[in-house]
Design a protein around this motif. Structure first.
Motif, short mmCIF file in Angstrom:
data_model
loop_
_atom_site.label_atom_id
_atom_site.label_comp_id
_atom_site.label_asym_id
_atom_site.label_seq_id
_atom_site.Cartn_x
_atom_site.Cartn_y
_atom_site.Cartn_z
N ASP A 85 0.89 -1.02 0.05
CA ASP A 85 0.24 -0.03 -0.02
C ASP A 85 0.79 1.31 -0.05
O ASP A 85 2.04 0.91 -0.05
CB ASP A 85 -0.96 0.21 1.36
CG ASP A 85 -0.23 -0.01 2.55
OD1 ASP A 85 1.09 0.13 2.46
OD2 ASP A 85 -0.70 -0.03 3.55
N GLN A 89 3.46 -0.68 3.47
CA GLN A 89 3.09 -2.15 4.04
C GLN A 89 2.98 -3.26 3.06
O GLN A 89 1.86 -2.81 2.26
CB GLN A 89 1.91 -2.03 5.26
CG GLN A 89 1.51 -3.40 5.93
CD GLN A 89 0.68 -2.93 6.87
OE1 GLN A 89 -0.07 -2.05 7.02
NE2 GLN A 89 0.45 -3.91 8.10
N LEU A 91 0.57 -5.93 1.61
CA LEU A 91 -0.71 -6.57 1.83
C LEU A 91 -0.82 -7.74 1.66
O LEU A 91 -1.41 -8.63 2.27
CB LEU A 91 -1.68 -5.75 1.05
CG LEU A 91 -1.64 -3.94 1.16
CD1 LEU A 91 -2.65 -3.41 0.56
CD2 LEU A 91 -1.97 -3.75 2.60
N THR A 101 3.95 -10.62 4.82
CA THR A 101 2.65 -9.85 4.75
C THR A 101 2.89 -9.19 6.14
O THR A 101 3.02 -9.94 7.05
CB THR A 101 1.31 -10.69 4.48
OG1 THR A 101 1.46 -11.37 3.26
CG2 THR A 101 0.27 -10.15 4.68
N ARG A 144 -8.82 -2.91 1.69
CA ARG A 144 -7.57 -1.91 1.37
C ARG A 144 -7.03 -1.69 -0.06
O ARG A 144 -7.39 -2.68 -0.72
CB ARG A 144 -6.60 -2.47 2.34
CG ARG A 144 -6.83 -2.43 3.87
CD ARG A 144 -5.83 -3.05 4.73
NE ARG A 144 -4.72 -2.01 4.95
CZ ARG A 144 -3.35 -2.10 5.36
NH1 ARG A 144 -3.39 -3.35 6.36
NH2 ARG A 144 -2.77 -1.23 5.40
N SER A 146 -4.03 -1.40 -2.67
CA SER A 146 -2.68 -1.46 -2.81
C SER A 146 -2.05 -0.08 -3.84
O SER A 146 -2.86 0.10 -4.65
CB SER A 146 -2.18 -2.72 -3.34
OG SER A 146 -2.55 -2.95 -4.78
#
Length: 483
Positions: A85, A89, A91, A101, A144, A146
């Protein structure tokens, strides 16, 4: 050590070895670098295509968790795909053994991809080549979003091939350096042997050993130098032999009149009651011997001047016919006293740049020689003409000629064909030597021949400038035949 490296041979070998070392460095680095470059370029092309393909598939996936379809995307087994992302981080990670991850990846390549540009980087180790490509990709993953898609690849096969290439190149380099080293040693020994031979020969020449000859069985350049030094030795030897013979002959020629003068003077001193007429006779003989010494010393002085090549000689344009006519007129009384006649055929206006005294001496000595050694009641014939851009001066006589074995030595110093007759005529054996040296100094040639009808012939040739095509020759049926 300094003396060793000041040698031209050592410098040459050092240059060869340095070139071999530079070549070895190039061989060890250039092929490996090119192989790595090709592998990296190929990997970048393949990963870029695969990254674009994966991004297109996942971006068009339906649902908020389209990124979960990543596990179903067909990629190469060695490839690893990560979705990251905007905070860095991870994902999603397709690697099951070292799954990252939830961890963060804040690298320069990530920041470049986050700015909207694709970023490729590689890490080459001895075990494997690691390639990574990152490009922006908006893919939903578990509610979420990316921001970056990353695909990595590890190529152990490529690393093994590079290691194998390095080993082969190393063996090739060792073989090449050994070959160059052997070549350098061979060249060094060959050059050292040839140089040592030349230096030894020069040392022998310096010692005055002109009979020494250098072995010319060497390389072309050294063989040429050896032949040149051998020719120089031959010249020195000939010059030294002439010098020795000249000193010996001069000593002999001077010893005879000096001994005569000594004997006659002692006879006068030791005979108190000698008649006046006998004293006058002895003194006359002494005077004649002194005149002979004077002629010998004058001839030797003339030869010494001719041998001095550094002496400046004043030249002028001479009419050879005028000089020859003057000489014939000066020698007419001597010819009359000898019972012969001088006849000349001279082509006028043949000009030659030379020293007047030298030309006069050449003509005078040749005509005088023919008068002294010609037959009484005969004639001496003098010819001057131009042919083949050369001035030909020829003197013929009707004497006994020259024995064939004496023709080659007739111009040697103190050499006389008939020594008894030469002494009777007052000859010193230097007249023809002066002629030969004078003609050579003027750039001409002289030779002696025997005429078919009897008698001797002397031919002098002077080179003329190529400005006319005169071929005037004497039409005499005696002196000019086949001249």
């Amino acid at each position: 050590m300094r003396k060793l490296f000041s040698s031209a041979t050592t410098k040459l070998i050092s240059a060869i070895l340095l070139a071999a070392l530079c070549l070895a460095v190039c061989i060890n680095t250039l092929p490996v670098w090119l192989a790595k470059k090709m592998m990296v370029t190929s990997a970048e092309t393949l990963l870029s295509a695969e990254a674009c393909n994966v991004s297109a598939i996942l971006t068009t996936a339906s649902g908020e968790n389209g990124g979960t379809d990543l596990m179903n995307v067909s990629v190469a087994p060695a490839n690893r795909i990560l979705l990251i992302d905007s905070t860095g981080q991870i994902l999603l990670d397709t690697n099951t053994e070292y799954n990252r991850t939830g961890s963060y990846m804040l690298t320069k390549a990530f920041m470049t991809a986050l700015d909207g540009e694709a970023a490729f980087f590689s890490d080459l180790t001895s075990e494997a080549f690691h390639y990574s490509i990152m490009l922006p990709a908006n893919i939903p993953v578990e509610n979420r979003q990316s921001a970056v898609l990353c695909i990595t690849q590890s190529d152990t096969n490529g690393a093994a091939k590079i290691a194998e290439l390095r080993t082969k190149v190393l063996y090739l380099t060792i073989f090449m350096l050994a070959a160059f080293l052997l070549l350098g040693v061979w060249i060094f020994l060959r050059l050292h042997r040839s140089t040592k031979t030349l230096l030894f020969g020069m040392s022998e020449i310096r010692k005055g050993n002109f009979k020494y000859r250098i072995d010319v069985n060497a390389d072309q350049e050294f063989a040429q130098i050896g032949r040149g030094l051998n020719e120089l030795c031959e010249t020195f030897a000939a010059t030294d032999e002439r010098r020795r013979r000249f000193v010996s002959d001069a000593s002999h020629e001077l010893k005879t009149p000096l001994a005569t003068v000594k004997l006659l003077s002692d006879s006068i001193i030791q005979t108190p009651n000698m008649d006046r007429e006998e004293i006058v006779e002895f003194l006359t003989d002494i005077s004649n011997e002194i005149d002979r010494l004077t002629r010998i010393s004058s001839g030797m002085l003339s030869l010494a001047k001719l041998d001095d090549t550094s002496r400046a000689v004043q030249k002028e344009a001479l009419d050879l016919a005028a000089v020859a006519e003057t000489v014939c007129r000066m020698l007419a009384p001597l010819a009359k006293a000898s019972g012969c006649q001088i006849r000349h055929e001279l082509t006028p206006k043949i000009f030659f740049a030379a020293n007047y005294d030298s030309i006069y001496q050449i003509f005078y000595n040749l005509i005088e020689n023919s008068i002294k050694y010609g037959s009484k009641g005969k004639e001496v014939r003098v010819f001057l003409f131009e042919r083949d851009h050369s001035a030909h001066f020829i003197v013929d006589d009707d004497g006994d000629g020259i024995p064939p074995e004496d023709l080659k030595r007739i111009f040697d110093r103190f050499y006389r064909v008939d020594k008894a007759r030469a002494r009777a005529t007052g000859g010193t054996g230097l007249g023809l030597s002066i002629v030969a040296s004078s003609v050579k100094a003027c750039g001409g040639t002289v030779e002696a021949q025997n005429r078919q009808g009897g008698g001797a012939r002397f031919i002098v040739r002077f080179p003329l400038p190529n400005i006319s095509d005169n071929t005037n020759e004497p039409e005499s049926d005696k002196g000019g035949e086949n001249a």
